[in-house]
Motif scaffolding. Structure first.
Motif, PDB file in Angstrom:
ATOM      1  N   GLY A  16      25.232  29.339  29.292  1.00  0.00           N
ATOM      2  CA  GLY A  16      24.457  29.744  30.383  1.00  0.00           C
ATOM      3  C   GLY A  16      23.399  28.650  30.932  1.00  0.00           C
ATOM      4  O   GLY A  16      22.416  29.123  31.447  1.00  0.00           O
ATOM      5  N   ARG A  17      23.888  27.499  30.785  1.00  0.00           N
ATOM      6  CA  ARG A  17      22.836  26.452  31.113  1.00  0.00           C
ATOM      7  C   ARG A  17      23.590  25.332  31.667  1.00  0.00           C
ATOM      8  O   ARG A  17      24.833  25.063  31.255  1.00  0.00           O
ATOM      9  CB  ARG A  17      21.846  26.133  29.981  1.00  0.00           C
ATOM     10  N   TYR A  18      23.073  24.536  32.610  1.00  0.00           N
ATOM     11  CA  TYR A  18      23.742  23.457  33.168  1.00  0.00           C
ATOM     12  C   TYR A  18      23.844  22.394  31.963  1.00  0.00           C
ATOM     13  O   TYR A  18      23.065  21.969  31.136  1.00  0.00           O
ATOM     14  CB  TYR A  18      22.705  22.779  34.242  1.00  0.00           C
ATOM     15  N   ASP A  19      24.783  21.823  31.943  1.00  0.00           N
ATOM     16  CA  ASP A  19      25.058  20.734  30.914  1.00  0.00           C
ATOM     17  C   ASP A  19      25.989  19.341  31.460  1.00  0.00           C
ATOM     18  O   ASP A  19      26.493  18.599  30.683  1.00  0.00           O
ATOM     19  CB  ASP A  19      25.613  21.185  29.548  1.00  0.00           C
ATOM     20  N   LEU A  20      26.365  19.600  32.690  1.00  0.00           N
ATOM     21  CA  LEU A  20      27.233  18.414  33.514  1.00  0.00           C
ATOM     22  C   LEU A  20      26.568  18.194  34.676  1.00  0.00           C
ATOM     23  O   LEU A  20      26.118  18.976  35.544  1.00  0.00           O
ATOM     24  CB  LEU A  20      28.549  18.987  33.594  1.00  0.00           C
ATOM     25  N   GLY A  68      25.056  17.662  25.246  1.00  0.00           N
ATOM     26  CA  GLY A  68      26.006  18.333  24.329  1.00  0.00           C
ATOM     27  C   GLY A  68      27.054  17.644  23.442  1.00  0.00           C
ATOM     28  O   GLY A  68      27.372  17.983  22.252  1.00  0.00           O
ATOM     29  N   GLN A  69      27.540  16.607  24.204  1.00  0.00           N
ATOM     30  CA  GLN A  69      28.361  15.784  23.329  1.00  0.00           C
ATOM     31  C   GLN A  69      28.060  14.438  23.529  1.00  0.00           C
ATOM     32  O   GLN A  69      28.396  13.948  24.805  1.00  0.00           O
ATOM     33  CB  GLN A  69      30.001  16.139  23.600  1.00  0.00           C
ATOM     34  N   GLY A  72      24.188  13.753  22.872  1.00  0.00           N
ATOM     35  CA  GLY A  72      24.481  15.041  22.062  1.00  0.00           C
ATOM     36  C   GLY A  72      24.840  14.401  20.613  1.00  0.00           C
ATOM     37  O   GLY A  72      24.303  13.552  20.230  1.00  0.00           O
ATOM     38  N   VAL A  73      25.535  15.385  19.980  1.00  0.00           N
ATOM     39  CA  VAL A  73      25.846  15.092  18.432  1.00  0.00           C
ATOM     40  C   VAL A  73      26.826  13.948  18.388  1.00  0.00           C
ATOM     41  O   VAL A  73      28.025  13.805  19.412  1.00  0.00           O
ATOM     42  CB  VAL A  73      26.457  16.216  17.728  1.00  0.00           C
ATOM     43  N   ALA A 126      18.432  17.103  36.367  1.00  0.00           N
ATOM     44  CA  ALA A 126      17.803  16.627  35.274  1.00  0.00           C
ATOM     45  C   ALA A 126      17.855  17.527  34.098  1.00  0.00           C
ATOM     46  O   ALA A 126      17.779  17.268  32.847  1.00  0.00           O
ATOM     47  CB  ALA A 126      16.410  16.454  35.754  1.00  0.00           C
ATOM     48  N   ARG A 127      17.941  18.947  34.552  1.00  0.00           N
ATOM     49  CA  ARG A 127      18.056  19.867  33.475  1.00  0.00           C
ATOM     50  C   ARG A 127      19.264  19.904  32.626  1.00  0.00           C
ATOM     51  O   ARG A 127      19.707  20.178  31.537  1.00  0.00           O
ATOM     52  CB  ARG A 127      18.007  21.507  34.031  1.00  0.00           C
ATOM     53  N   ALA A 128      20.464  19.279  33.623  1.00  0.00           N
ATOM     54  CA  ALA A 128      21.937  19.253  32.860  1.00  0.00           C
ATOM     55  C   ALA A 128      21.846  18.239  31.859  1.00  0.00           C
ATOM     56  O   ALA A 128      22.839  18.419  30.814  1.00  0.00           O
ATOM     57  CB  ALA A 128      22.715  19.015  34.042  1.00  0.00           C
ATOM     58  N   ILE A 129      20.948  17.167  31.938  1.00  0.00           N
ATOM     59  CA  ILE A 129      21.092  16.397  30.708  1.00  0.00           C
ATOM     60  C   ILE A 129      20.091  16.484  29.744  1.00  0.00           C
ATOM     61  O   ILE A 129      20.044  15.607  28.551  1.00  0.00           O
ATOM     62  CB  ILE A 129      20.919  14.895  31.456  1.00  0.00           C
ATOM     63  N   MET A 130      19.474  17.377  29.461  1.00  0.00           N
ATOM     64  CA  MET A 130      18.184  17.881  28.727  1.00  0.00           C
ATOM     65  C   MET A 130      19.207  18.413  27.387  1.00  0.00           C
ATOM     66  O   MET A 130      19.974  18.772  27.359  1.00  0.00           O
ATOM     67  CB  MET A 130      17.539  19.145  29.012  1.00  0.00           C
ATOM     68  N   THR A 131      18.624  17.876  26.106  1.00  0.00           N
ATOM     69  CA  THR A 131      19.267  18.421  24.921  1.00  0.00           C
ATOM     70  C   THR A 131      18.022  19.163  24.159  1.00  0.00           C
ATOM     71  O   THR A 131      17.589  20.332  24.443  1.00  0.00           O
ATOM     72  CB  THR A 131      19.680  17.223  24.049  1.00  0.00           C
ATOM     73  N   THR A 132      17.255  18.310  23.552  1.00  0.00           N
ATOM     74  CA  THR A 132      15.882  19.226  22.763  1.00  0.00           C
ATOM     75  C   THR A 132      14.772  18.942  23.744  1.00  0.00           C
ATOM     76  O   THR A 132      13.660  19.260  23.262  1.00  0.00           O
ATOM     77  CB  THR A 132      15.521  18.438  21.488  1.00  0.00           C
TER      78      THR A 132
END
Length: 393
Positions: free
Chosen positions: A20-24, A70-71, A108-109, A139-145
C-alpha cells in the motif's frame, strides 16, 4: 515547484517490504543527459553501486534513474548483479528507454535478493504513471525509516535564461556517508560538460552529504547521482556561470543534508559542530566526527543536558594534534571552556534555553591554525534503539 525542464517522474507499488505504498521510482530525462555520480567507499558495495560504476565507465550520457526501497541488493553476489541488470531491462521496456541508460539505486535490508516477480508485476504501473508522476511520488518511493519525503529546489538566471535544479534524497539511519543509508538524486536542465559536472558534484557532496552523521555508519548503498540535460538551452560556459551553478547546487545538497539529520531515526536535535583553529583540516575533522559520533554527547543532546565535559573529552580522544590548554568551547554562542578550565557562572542555567532548541551550534577552537571543519549531527534517543531493534520485523 519549479521542475527542471525535460524531466518526468514515476512511482509504483511493488510490495518489496510494505503493502500500500510506493517503493519503486523512476526519474527520466526526455533527452540524453550528462551524468555524474559519487559512491560509498564501503568495501561491501551493493550491486546497484557496482552497476552504476560500470555504466558510467562506459558512457557519461544517461536517460534516468531507477530506485527502489525495501531491498538493498547488497552482499548478494553475482545473482544480485544479474537481478540488478534484469530490473533495468524490465524498467527500460516499461519506460521506452535503453537499459544501459538507466542508473540504478536500492535501499533496504542487506543480504536480501530481489523478488523478480514483484519487479515484473510493478512495471506496468511504473510506465503508466510516468506522464503524471511528481517529484514527491518519487521521493516517497525511496523512503525507508524516513518520516517525510526530502526535496529541495533552486533556480537562477543567466544571460541565456533560467536554470533549474531539483534534488531528492532519502536517509534517516545508517548515516555517515563517505563518498563519495542515503540515496540522492539531482536533476538540472543546464548544458554543462561531463568533466565539469562530475567535479562539481563531488565537490558539493564533500561539503554537504559528507558532512552529516546520525550514527557513524557508512552504508553499502550510499550514492548521489546527477543528470544535467541541457533542456533549458542555457550553457554553462564561463567561470562565473560555473560558480553560480555550483553555488545553487551546493545549496540544494546542503538543504537535503540538513533534512536527513533533522529526520534522523528518533532524532530531536541537529548539532552544528564547527571546528576552527586546527593545524590541518584533517585534525579539525577528527574532532568534529569524534564529537558528532559520541554516544555520550548525543544522549546529552537528547536529554537537553549541557554536559560540556563530554564534548571536551570526545575532542581529546579524537587523535587530532592540538594543545589541550588552547581549546576554546562555545555552545550556542556561550563561552563555557577555555585555558583548560570552565568559565565561571551557572552554566546549566545559561545553557538551558539553548539546549531546548532543535538546532544547537557547538563551536570548538583548537588554536590558531588554518584547519577547519563542519559536521551536522543528530542526537541519540530511545526511539533510535527501538527503530533499529525492530527494523527487520
Amino acid at each position: 515547484m519549479k521542475i527542471p525542464q525535460g524531466f518526468r517522474f514515476s512511482a509504483a507499488q511493488a510490495g518489496f517490504k510494505h503493502q500500500g505504498r510506493y517503493d519503486l521510482a523512476a526519474i527520466v530525462s526526455d533527452r540524453p543527459a550528462i551524468a555524474a555520480g559519487v559512491f560509498t567507499t564501503n568495501k561491501f558495495q551493493a550491486a546497484p553501486v557496482l552497476q552504476c560504476k560500470a555504466l558510467l565507465a562506459k558512457s557519461d550520457t544517461m536517460r534516468g534513474f531507477l530506485a527502489n526501497s525495501g531491498q538493498a541488493n547488497a552482499c548478494t553476489g553475482e545473482q544480485g548483479m544479474e537481478n540488478c541488470r534484469e530490473s533495468l531491462t524490465m524498467a527500460a521496456q516499461a519506460l521506452n528507454l535503453e537499459a544501459d541508460t538507466l542508473l540504478p539505486a536500492s535501499t533496504g535490508v542487506i543480504g536480501a535478493h530481489f523478488d523478480m516477480d514483484k519487479w515484473r508485476n510493478a512495471m506496468p504501473e511504473l510506465g503508466r504513471n510516468l506522464p503524471t508522476g511528481t517529484p514527491e511520488d518519487a521521493a516517497r518511493a525511496i523512503m525507508t525509516t524516513d518520516t517525510m519525503p526530502k526535496i529541495a529546489e533552486a533556480g537562477f538566471q543567466l544571460d541565456g535564461g533560467e536554470v533549474r535544479l531539483l534534488g531528492l534524497c532519502k536517509g534517516a539511519g545508517m548515516i555517515s556517508p563517505n563518498m563519495a543509508t542515503m540515496l540522492g538524486f539531482i536533476c538540472c536542465d543546464a548544458n554543462i560538460s561531463a568533466e565539469a559536472w562530475q567535479i562539481m558534484l563531488r565537490d558539493c557532496a564533500n561539503l554537504s552529504f559528507n558532512r552529516v552523521t546520525v550514527d557513524g555508519d557508512t552504508s553499502t548503498n550510499d550514492c548521489v547521482l546527477a543528470l544535467a540535460n541541457g533542456a533549458s538551452g542555457v550553457a554553462i560556459e564561463s567561470e562565473d556561470d560555473y560558480m553560480l551553478l555550483r553555488k545553487h547546487l551546493l545549496e540544494v545538497m546542503e538543504e537535503l543534508a540538513y533534512k536527513i539529520v533533522m529526520d534522523a531515526e528518533g532524532g530531536t536535535k541537529v548539532a552544528f559542530i564547527e571546528v576552527a583553529g586546527a593545524r590541518t583540516d584533517e585534525d579539525a575533522e577528527l574532532v568534529a566526527r569524534a564529537v558528532g559520533n559520541s554516544p555520550l554527547v548525543k544522549t546529552a543532546l537528547f536529554g537537553c543536558d549541557p554536559n560540556w565535559g563530554r564534548i571536551v573529552a570526545a575532542a581529546g580522544r579524537s587523535g587530532a594534534n592540538f594543545r589541550a590548554e588552547a581549546m576554546v568551547l562555545k555552545i550556542g554562542g556561550v563561552l563555557v571552556f577555555r585555558n583548560g578550565t570552565p568559565e565561571p557562572g551557572n552554566m546549566d542555567d545559561l545553557l538551558a534555553p539553548i539546549m531546548n532548541e532543535r538546532d544547537i551550534v557547538i563551536s570548538i577552537r583548537l588554536g590558531t591554525g588554518p584547519g577547519s571543519a563542519m559536521l551536522l549531527a543528530s542526537d541519540l534517543s530511545r526511539d533510535y534503539v527501538s527503530i533499529n531493534a525492530d527494523y527487520r520485523s
